[in-house]
Design a protein around this motif. Structure first.
Motif, PDB file in Angstrom:
ATOM      1  N   SER A 330     -30.840  38.072 -31.865  1.00 31.10           N
ATOM      2  CA  SER A 330     -29.879  39.119 -32.217  1.00 31.10           C
ATOM      3  C   SER A 330     -29.152  39.639 -30.985  1.00 31.10           C
ATOM      4  CB  SER A 330     -30.596  40.274 -32.919  1.00 31.10           C
ATOM      5  OG  SER A 330     -31.181  39.847 -34.122  1.00 31.10           O
ATOM      6  N   LEU A 331     -29.889  39.881 -29.915  1.00 28.70           N
ATOM      7  CA  LEU A 331     -29.285  40.432 -28.703  1.00 28.70           C
ATOM      8  C   LEU A 331     -28.330  39.434 -28.056  1.00 28.70           C
ATOM      9  CD1 LEU A 331     -32.511  42.085 -27.229  1.00 28.70           C
ATOM     10  CD2 LEU A 331     -30.650  43.237 -28.436  1.00 28.70           C
ATOM     11  N   ALA A 332     -28.731  38.164 -27.985  1.00 29.70           N
ATOM     12  CA  ALA A 332     -27.898  37.147 -27.335  1.00 29.70           C
ATOM     13  C   ALA A 332     -26.626  36.878 -28.127  1.00 29.70           C
ATOM     14  CB  ALA A 332     -28.699  35.859 -27.158  1.00 29.70           C
ATOM     15  N   ASN A 333     -26.734  36.784 -29.449  1.00 34.82           N
ATOM     16  CA  ASN A 333     -25.549  36.527 -30.270  1.00 34.82           C
ATOM     17  C   ASN A 333     -24.560  37.685 -30.208  1.00 34.82           C
ATOM     18  OD1 ASN A 333     -25.508  33.948 -32.084  1.00 34.82           O
ATOM     19  ND2 ASN A 333     -27.653  34.563 -32.003  1.00 34.82           N
ATOM     20  N   THR A 334     -25.076  38.904 -30.202  1.00 34.44           N
ATOM     21  CA  THR A 334     -24.197  40.071 -30.098  1.00 34.44           C
ATOM     22  C   THR A 334     -23.476  40.084 -28.760  1.00 34.44           C
ATOM     23  OG1 THR A 334     -25.639  41.353 -31.557  1.00 34.44           O
ATOM     24  CG2 THR A 334     -24.131  42.580 -30.151  1.00 34.44           C
ATOM     25  N   ALA A 335     -24.209  39.788 -27.686  1.00 38.80           N
ATOM     26  CA  ALA A 335     -23.604  39.781 -26.354  1.00 38.80           C
ATOM     27  C   ALA A 335     -22.544  38.689 -26.235  1.00 38.80           C
ATOM     28  CB  ALA A 335     -24.689  39.587 -25.297  1.00 38.80           C
ATOM     29  N   ALA A 336     -22.820  37.501 -26.778  1.00 34.04           N
ATOM     30  CA  ALA A 336     -21.854  36.403 -26.706  1.00 34.04           C
ATOM     31  C   ALA A 336     -20.587  36.735 -27.491  1.00 34.04           C
ATOM     32  CB  ALA A 336     -22.486  35.120 -27.233  1.00 34.04           C
ATOM     33  N   SER A 354     -16.937  24.015 -26.971  1.00 26.52           N
ATOM     34  CA  SER A 354     -18.100  24.719 -26.431  1.00 26.52           C
ATOM     35  C   SER A 354     -19.023  23.753 -25.703  1.00 26.52           C
ATOM     36  CB  SER A 354     -18.878  25.419 -27.554  1.00 26.52           C
ATOM     37  OG  SER A 354     -19.563  24.475 -28.350  1.00 26.52           O
ATOM     38  N   LYS A 355     -19.616  24.254 -24.608  1.00 30.04           N
ATOM     39  CA  LYS A 355     -20.643  23.527 -23.865  1.00 30.04           C
ATOM     40  C   LYS A 355     -21.821  24.470 -23.676  1.00 30.04           C
ATOM     41  CE  LYS A 355     -17.659  20.378 -21.228  1.00 30.04           C
ATOM     42  NZ  LYS A 355     -17.266  19.927 -19.863  1.00 30.04           N
ATOM     43  N   LEU A 385     -18.971  30.146 -31.732  1.00 30.59           N
ATOM     44  CA  LEU A 385     -20.357  30.466 -31.387  1.00 30.59           C
ATOM     45  C   LEU A 385     -21.361  29.825 -32.338  1.00 30.59           C
ATOM     46  CD1 LEU A 385     -19.908  34.263 -30.566  1.00 30.59           C
ATOM     47  CD2 LEU A 385     -20.182  32.386 -28.942  1.00 30.59           C
ATOM     48  N   THR A 386     -20.887  28.966 -33.243  1.00 35.47           N
ATOM     49  CA  THR A 386     -21.765  28.371 -34.251  1.00 35.47           C
ATOM     50  C   THR A 386     -22.894  27.567 -33.616  1.00 35.47           C
ATOM     51  OG1 THR A 386     -19.918  28.242 -35.809  1.00 35.47           O
ATOM     52  CG2 THR A 386     -21.849  26.887 -36.276  1.00 35.47           C
ATOM     53  N   ASP A 387     -22.558  26.677 -32.704  1.00 35.89           N
ATOM     54  CA  ASP A 387     -23.574  25.833 -32.068  1.00 35.89           C
ATOM     55  C   ASP A 387     -24.561  26.679 -31.271  1.00 35.89           C
ATOM     56  OD1 ASP A 387     -24.744  23.350 -31.427  1.00 35.89           O
ATOM     57  OD2 ASP A 387     -23.713  23.309 -29.503  1.00 35.89           O
ATOM     58  N   PHE A 388     -24.053  27.667 -30.554  1.00 31.87           N
ATOM     59  CA  PHE A 388     -24.899  28.576 -29.773  1.00 31.87           C
ATOM     60  C   PHE A 388     -25.911  29.274 -30.672  1.00 31.87           C
ATOM     61  CE2 PHE A 388     -25.509  32.959 -28.175  1.00 31.87           C
ATOM     62  CZ  PHE A 388     -26.141  32.680 -26.972  1.00 31.87           C
ATOM     63  N   SER A 389     -25.436  29.792 -31.786  1.00 33.12           N
ATOM     64  CA  SER A 389     -26.307  30.527 -32.700  1.00 33.12           C
ATOM     65  C   SER A 389     -27.330  29.613 -33.368  1.00 33.12           C
ATOM     66  CB  SER A 389     -25.456  31.240 -33.759  1.00 33.12           C
ATOM     67  OG  SER A 389     -26.263  31.912 -34.688  1.00 33.12           O
ATOM     68  N   GLN A 390     -26.884  28.451 -33.841  1.00 29.79           N
ATOM     69  CA  GLN A 390     -27.774  27.556 -34.585  1.00 29.79           C
ATOM     70  C   GLN A 390     -28.846  26.944 -33.691  1.00 29.79           C
ATOM     71  OE1 GLN A 390     -25.191  24.729 -36.533  1.00 29.79           O
ATOM     72  NE2 GLN A 390     -24.698  26.125 -38.204  1.00 29.79           N
ATOM     73  N   LEU A 391     -28.462  26.469 -32.518  1.00 27.06           N
ATOM     74  CA  LEU A 391     -29.438  25.833 -31.636  1.00 27.06           C
ATOM     75  C   LEU A 391     -30.446  26.852 -31.114  1.00 27.06           C
ATOM     76  CD1 LEU A 391     -30.467  23.334 -30.255  1.00 27.06           C
ATOM     77  CD2 LEU A 391     -28.766  23.653 -28.455  1.00 27.06           C
ATOM     78  N   LEU A 392     -29.970  28.047 -30.789  1.00 28.14           N
ATOM     79  CA  LEU A 392     -30.871  29.095 -30.316  1.00 28.14           C
ATOM     80  C   LEU A 392     -31.858  29.485 -31.411  1.00 28.14           C
ATOM     81  CD1 LEU A 392     -31.294  30.759 -27.753  1.00 28.14           C
ATOM     82  CD2 LEU A 392     -29.803  32.507 -28.717  1.00 28.14           C
ATOM     83  N   ASN A 393     -31.363  29.596 -32.633  1.00 24.55           N
ATOM     84  CA  ASN A 393     -32.235  29.936 -33.751  1.00 24.55           C
ATOM     85  C   ASN A 393     -33.270  28.847 -34.005  1.00 24.55           C
ATOM     86  OD1 ASN A 393     -32.592  29.747 -37.033  1.00 24.55           O
ATOM     87  ND2 ASN A 393     -32.537  31.850 -36.308  1.00 24.55           N
TER      88      ASN A 393
END
Length: 658
Positions: A330-336, A354-355, A385-393
């Motif tokens: 939650s914190l990382a996605n909000t910050a991004a 995105s990379k 931010l889709t890839d960032f959110s999905q991979l992190l999750n």
């Protein structure tokens, strides 16, 4: 003898005094049993800046709940300070309360939309249990709540004196998203001035000081403001009620500066900012409050976000986030999201690339990398931010192993161009297609408002492919690979042991590595995907010449449990091998393009087996060529053959004569 007994009793009493009440060495406390209605005393807190001030209190009643050991003390605040600031304010949680200079507990609860001069104090005896090492060793792990918290829910009747979550660097929809994601924790999210840099105090913290529990620090700050209740050497207690109520935790601890107390009809609140210099960490978060350690620091994960526009860097954000897998996402996605919104300063259409690079203990080779391309007509910022959110999750919530994050770097390059195309037409350029050929396909891509682009791609056909009709699927990566209708598989017969217990296995991933590989190997949005599905051959029929019929074989296996188990293991191995072979033999290629591709097509084609006449003709030609070669042998070889025949005739005549 009598004197010796007295000495032993004194020694035992001293031992019990030292080890059962460690708090006495730090500060004198008053047991709850000695607290009576009508007693007066004072509390300590910070109303502005960093100065600790006293305010008068009066004990109104003791709210007994002895069955659960959850007694609370009802008090009333008096004096000019209370009149000036409006009573108990959010952020006063943890303010120590004293009677006759003896600590009785900390302000923990109150009522909203009421007379804020009244509040509830959590007894210090309950709070001291948080730093009792024996109790801590028997407590549950992170994310599990102890029984006392489940059994006692004071918020059903009154609310905890909230510890406001001070946020700086977030605004707009990022701030709204944070509030939504933290709804379950019942935290009041309040915009604040930001981190204070000038904490020059080298003195030890004191009860009554304003403290901050930091979740995010750096270009964005997210921290909860409260009051320090108690300190003994390197142990501290604060808040008088839970913060996130997650049990064992690992949060950052620092001092805080109070800018002002803001009046409110619901409840006044302290507006404050955390100091940049850290004091230590918060390690316990339970029903009676929070506990921590001075000069002991938790693990944190750096997050770096770089935002580009047409290759030019326009924004960099560097953060440190607590390493808590339940809050990190939650914190990382909000910050991004905030980094993207503040950089673009718009919500609208566009394309993005995105990379992402994530480092962590437990990841293959300690890191994973992923890149992708995105397009949106409405909101390219959040889409990117889709890839960032999905991979992190996937990493944080996987059910197989814990991943300790080390570092995360995200780079996003935005463009206002409409880099999107539709897979419009496709045709096979081969006149005939045989096993082993290279399939050549022309694909027409309809670019958004920019005409047609032709792309010729090739797909190698295996030598052992089954001749007959086949289907070629052409997919755009954004649309995703079309769901193929699979041939129904026979369900395996349920196996049971002697107790009649059924056994079953769930299909799918069995390891974290398998999950991660499947995600990273999935098509990117800008991929053009070709996949060929050949004709399926019929399964071989049962041959009567078999030495043993299936029925007899089944009976024999049934009579021999060991044989049955061996056969079952063999069947499972064969199934797994067949599945692996099928994956290896998949006829599929992906081709990278400059566009996010939508749409999918399919066309039928025929894999032709070479004609029998052609095969026979080829064989005849080969035999003729071989005969011709034999006739063209050298003369010396012919003479040698004649001589050999003559010698054989002579030998035969000699034998007959004998």
């Amino acid at each position: 003898m009598k004197k010796k007994r007295i000495k032993i009793l004194i020694a035992i009493s001293f031992f019990l005094l030292c080890f059962s009440l460690p708090a006495l060495a730090a500060e004198d406390i008053m047991p709850l049993a000695d607290v009576k209605a009508g007693m007066t005393g004072y509390g300590k807190t910070v109303f502005k800046g960093t100065k600790i001030e006293k305010f008068p209190i009066e004990v109104i009643s003791i709210m007994n709940d002895r069955s659960l050991d959850q007694d609370l003390i009802l008090i009333k605040l008096t004096g000019k300070e209370v009149e000036e600031y409006g009573g108990i304010a959010a952020g006063m949680s943890g303010s120590p309360i004293y009677i006759n200079d003896r600590l009785i507990g900390a302000i923990g609860y109150g009522w909203s939309n009421s007379d804020h001069r009244y509040g509830l104090v959590t007894p210090i005896e309950r709070m001291l249990k948080l730093i009792d090492s024996d109790r801590l060793n028997s407590q549950t792990n992170v994310g599990q709540r102890p029984a006392e918290v489940n059994d006692f829910a004071p918020e059903e009747n009154f609310i905890k004196t909230t510890t406001p979550l001070m946020v700086s660097g977030l605004s707009g929809r990022a701030l709204k998203q944070l509030k939504s994601r933290l709804t379950n924790y019942k935290l009041d999210v309040i915009p604040s001035p930001g981190i204070e840099e000038s904490d020059k105090s080298n003195a030890r913290p004191r009860p009554g000081e304003a403290i901050a529990v930091q979740l995010v620090r750096g270009d964005i700050s997210i921290a909860s403001i409260g009051t320090l209740t108690y300190i003994d050497k390197d142990n501290i207690l604060a808040f008088g009620h839970p913060f996130t109520n997650r049990g064992k935790v690992s949060y950052l601890l620092s001092r805080a500066k109070i800018n002002a107390v803001i009046p409110s009809t619901e409840q006044p609140f302290k507006l404050g900012s955390p100091y940049n210099r850290l004091l230590g960490s918060i390690t316990e978060d339970r029903g009676a409050g929070i506990a921590g350690k001075i000069d002991t620091y938790p693990r944190i994960t750096p997050l770096y976000v770089a935002v580009y526009e047409d290759g030019k860097l326009i924004k960099e954000v560097s953060l440190q986030i607590i390493n808590d897998e339940h809050l990190f996402d939650s914190l990382a996605n909000t910050a991004a999201l905030q980094a993207v919104d503040s950089a673009l300063d718009r919500i609208g259409p566009g394309s993005a690339h995105s990379k992402l690079k994530i480092m962590g203990r437990g990841l293959p080779e300690l890191q994973v990398e992923s890149d992708n391309m995105y397009y949106s007509q409405n909101d390219i910022g959040s889409m990117a931010l889709t890839d960032f959110s999905q991979l992190l999750n996937l990493i944080l919530t996987n059910p197989y192993k814990e991943i300790n994050l080390i570092d995360i770097r995200l780079e996003l390059d935005f463009s206002k161009k409409d880099s999107v195309a539709l897979v419009q037409e496709a045709k096979v350029l081969n006149d005939q297609i045989h096993p082993g050929d290279e399939l050549e396909v022309e694909v027409k891509l309809h670019k958004y408002r920019d005409g047609i682009e032709k792309k010729i791609v090739k797909l190698k056909i295996p030598e052992d492919i089954e001749p007959g009709m086949a289907t070629l699927f052409i997919d755009g990566g954004y649309t995703g690979e079309t769901n193929r209708s699979q041939l129904p598989e026979e369900l395996p017969e349920n196996n049971s042991n002697g107790d009649g217990l059924k056994e079953a296995k769930i299909a799918g991933h069995k390891t974290f590595e398998s999950m991660l590989e499947a995600y990273l190997d999935s098509a990117d949005n800008n991929d053009l995907i070709l996949q060929l599905y050949p004709a399926y051959s019929a399964p071989p029929a049962y041959e009567e010449s078999s030495a043993e019929s299936p029925t007899e074989r089944f009976k024999n296996q049934k009579e021999d449990p060991k044989s049955k188990d061996e056969q079952q293991a063999k069947n499972e191995l064969e199934q797994e091998t067949a599945a692996d072979n099928a994956a290896e033999q998949e006829i599929k290629e992906r081709f990278t393009t400059d566009y996010v591709l939508e749409g999918n097509l399919n066309l039928n084609l025929e894999i032709i087996q070479p004609d029998a006449d052609t095969v026979n003709s080829t064989a005849t030609e080969a035999e003729t060529a071989q005969s011709s070669d034999n006739l063209k042998q050298p003369e010396d070889k012919k003479e040698t053959a004649l001589e050999r025949d003559s010698n054989q005739d002579t030998e035969k005549e000699n034998n007959e004569s004998k």
